[in-house]
Design a protein around this motif. Sequence first.
Motif, PDB file in Angstrom:
ATOM      1  N   GLY A  16       0.853  -1.248   0.082  1.00 13.42           N
ATOM      2  CA  GLY A  16       0.007  -0.016  -0.121  1.00 13.42           C
ATOM      3  C   GLY A  16       0.707   1.400   0.064  1.00 13.42           C
ATOM      4  N   SER A  17       0.441   2.303   0.123  1.00 11.58           N
ATOM      5  CA  SER A  17       0.895   3.741   0.104  1.00 11.58           C
ATOM      6  C   SER A  17       0.478   4.692   1.181  1.00 11.58           C
ATOM      7  N   LEU A  18       1.320   5.470   1.614  1.00 10.83           N
ATOM      8  CA  LEU A  18       1.074   6.303   2.661  1.00 10.83           C
ATOM      9  C   LEU A  18       1.797   7.770   2.207  1.00 10.83           C
ATOM     10  N   THR A  19       1.188   8.786   2.775  1.00 11.21           N
ATOM     11  CA  THR A  19       2.057  10.167   2.296  1.00 11.21           C
ATOM     12  C   THR A  19       1.939  10.920   3.718  1.00 11.21           C
ATOM     13  N   LEU A  20       3.391  11.104   4.043  1.00 12.48           N
ATOM     14  CA  LEU A  20       3.857  11.817   5.123  1.00 12.48           C
ATOM     15  C   LEU A  20       3.915  13.702   4.608  1.00 12.48           C
ATOM     16  N   SER A  21       3.696  14.482   5.680  1.00 13.46           N
ATOM     17  CA  SER A  21       3.764  15.586   5.525  1.00 13.46           C
ATOM     18  C   SER A  21       4.548  16.280   6.626  1.00 13.46           C
ATOM     19  N   CYS A  22       5.272  17.421   6.393  1.00 11.73           N
ATOM     20  CA  CYS A  22       6.157  17.960   7.631  1.00 11.73           C
ATOM     21  C   CYS A  22       5.901  19.480   7.292  1.00 11.73           C
ATOM     22  N   ALA A  23       5.423  20.247   8.260  1.00  8.27           N
ATOM     23  CA  ALA A  23       5.085  21.693   8.284  1.00  8.27           C
ATOM     24  C   ALA A  23       6.329  22.415   8.991  1.00  8.27           C
ATOM     25  N   PHE A  24       6.770  23.246   8.460  1.00  3.78           N
ATOM     26  CA  PHE A  24       7.920  23.888   8.670  1.00  3.78           C
ATOM     27  C   PHE A  24       7.539  25.252   9.325  1.00  3.78           C
ATOM     28  N   ARG A  68      10.655   3.971  -4.884  1.00  2.00           N
ATOM     29  CA  ARG A  68       9.353   3.624  -4.086  1.00  2.00           C
ATOM     30  C   ARG A  68       8.726   4.952  -3.287  1.00  2.00           C
ATOM     31  N   PHE A  69       9.722   5.796  -2.743  1.00  2.00           N
ATOM     32  CA  PHE A  69       9.254   7.034  -2.097  1.00  2.00           C
ATOM     33  C   PHE A  69       9.914   8.059  -2.921  1.00  2.00           C
ATOM     34  N   THR A  70       8.957   9.241  -2.662  1.00  4.34           N
ATOM     35  CA  THR A  70       9.327  10.529  -3.274  1.00  4.34           C
ATOM     36  C   THR A  70       9.102  11.741  -2.355  1.00  4.34           C
ATOM     37  N   ILE A  71      10.201  12.412  -2.364  1.00  8.12           N
ATOM     38  CA  ILE A  71       9.936  13.531  -1.441  1.00  8.12           C
ATOM     39  C   ILE A  71      10.021  14.835  -2.417  1.00  8.12           C
ATOM     40  N   SER A  72       9.097  15.722  -1.945  1.00  7.19           N
ATOM     41  CA  SER A  72       8.819  17.166  -2.701  1.00  7.19           C
ATOM     42  C   SER A  72       8.625  18.151  -1.705  1.00  7.19           C
ATOM     43  N   ARG A  73       8.767  19.452  -2.066  1.00  9.59           N
ATOM     44  CA  ARG A  73       8.470  20.664  -1.629  1.00  9.59           C
ATOM     45  C   ARG A  73       7.157  21.301  -2.071  1.00  9.59           C
ATOM     46  N   ILE A  81       6.473  16.833   1.690  1.00  9.07           N
ATOM     47  CA  ILE A  81       5.920  15.687   1.498  1.00  9.07           C
ATOM     48  C   ILE A  81       6.784  14.421   1.038  1.00  9.07           C
ATOM     49  N   LEU A  82       6.260  13.362   1.677  1.00  9.20           N
ATOM     50  CA  LEU A  82       6.864  12.010   1.243  1.00  9.20           C
ATOM     51  C   LEU A  82       5.937  11.179   0.997  1.00  9.20           C
ATOM     52  N   GLN A  83       5.874  10.663  -0.347  1.00  7.73           N
ATOM     53  CA  GLN A  83       4.984   9.844  -1.015  1.00  7.73           C
ATOM     54  C   GLN A  83       5.558   8.412  -0.727  1.00  7.73           C
ATOM     55  N   MET A  84       5.031   7.502  -0.096  1.00  5.90           N
ATOM     56  CA  MET A  84       5.464   6.054  -0.034  1.00  5.90           C
ATOM     57  C   MET A  84       4.627   5.131  -0.516  1.00  5.90           C
ATOM     58  N   ARG A  85       5.307   4.553  -1.665  1.00  5.40           N
ATOM     59  CA  ARG A  85       4.403   3.408  -2.325  1.00  5.40           C
ATOM     60  C   ARG A  85       5.089   2.073  -2.180  1.00  5.40           C
ATOM     61  N   GLY A  86       4.504   1.119  -2.472  1.00  5.07           N
ATOM     62  CA  GLY A  86       5.039  -0.545  -2.446  1.00  5.07           C
ATOM     63  C   GLY A  86       5.705  -0.473  -1.120  1.00  5.07           C
ATOM     64  N   LEU A  87       4.685  -0.264  -0.012  1.00  3.06           N
ATOM     65  CA  LEU A  87       5.337  -0.477   1.338  1.00  3.06           C
ATOM     66  C   LEU A  87       5.702  -1.788   1.618  1.00  3.06           C
ATOM     67  N   THR A  92       8.127  -0.169   8.190  1.00  3.43           N
ATOM     68  CA  THR A  92       7.508   0.290   9.731  1.00  3.43           C
ATOM     69  C   THR A  92       8.512   0.796  10.643  1.00  3.43           C
ATOM     70  N   GLY A  93       8.061   1.941  11.228  1.00  2.95           N
ATOM     71  CA  GLY A  93       8.768   2.652  12.160  1.00  2.95           C
ATOM     72  C   GLY A  93       8.365   4.124  12.428  1.00  2.95           C
ATOM     73  N   MET A  94       9.069   4.806  13.042  1.00  2.00           N
ATOM     74  CA  MET A  94       8.841   6.202  13.522  1.00  2.00           C
ATOM     75  C   MET A  94       9.552   7.259  12.388  1.00  2.00           C
ATOM     76  N   TYR A  95       8.925   7.850  11.929  1.00  2.26           N
ATOM     77  CA  TYR A  95       9.634   8.877  10.694  1.00  2.26           C
ATOM     78  C   TYR A  95       9.768  10.160  11.169  1.00  2.26           C
ATOM     79  N   TYR A  96      10.760  10.758  10.939  1.00  2.00           N
ATOM     80  CA  TYR A  96      11.006  12.177  11.552  1.00  2.00           C
ATOM     81  C   TYR A  96      11.658  12.963  10.486  1.00  2.00           C
ATOM     82  N   CYS A  97      11.015  14.131  10.454  1.00  2.00           N
ATOM     83  CA  CYS A  97      11.164  15.341   9.517  1.00  2.00           C
ATOM     84  C   CYS A  97      12.403  15.993  10.075  1.00  2.00           C
ATOM     85  N   VAL A  98      13.349  16.331   9.131  1.00  2.00           N
ATOM     86  CA  VAL A  98      14.518  16.952   9.728  1.00  2.00           C
ATOM     87  C   VAL A  98      15.240  18.311   8.780  1.00  2.00           C
ATOM     88  N   ALA A  99      15.591  19.327   9.268  1.00  4.08           N
ATOM     89  CA  ALA A  99      16.119  20.471   8.600  1.00  4.08           C
ATOM     90  C   ALA A  99      17.514  20.883   9.055  1.00  4.08           C
TER      91      ALA A  99
END
Length: 127
Positions: A16-24, A68-73, A81-87, A92-99
Amino acid sequence: QVRLVESGGGSVQEGGSLTLSCAFSGGDYGYTMYTMGWYRNVSENEREGIAMIEPIGTTHYADSVKGRFTISRVDSEQTIILQMRGLKPEDTGMYYCVAELYWKRPQLGRPVDFPYWGRGTQASVPS
């Protein structure tokens, strides 16, 4: 102080797929001065850099997610945004945004290069 807030985690079936977002927000410099990325836990004490995007849009990926994954601004929303496909279960895990400021040339494989971290969002892919 830079503040990063992740959202979009959840549980999804294998393939499946998930999309993660990170607000700055915050920081002494504008959002467009920062290279941003995503890390995830691979063990209790180890975090893997999986994707990174520079202000001009250049992207970098770990081999484990390439293709499988695509990052975009979304600069108008100061969001990445992190689009995750073919999971897979191993995603599985905790996903962290960094800058970090782009001129400090942070490297995706070096978590110490990123001084700003969000609190994380959990993604689960049951086996």
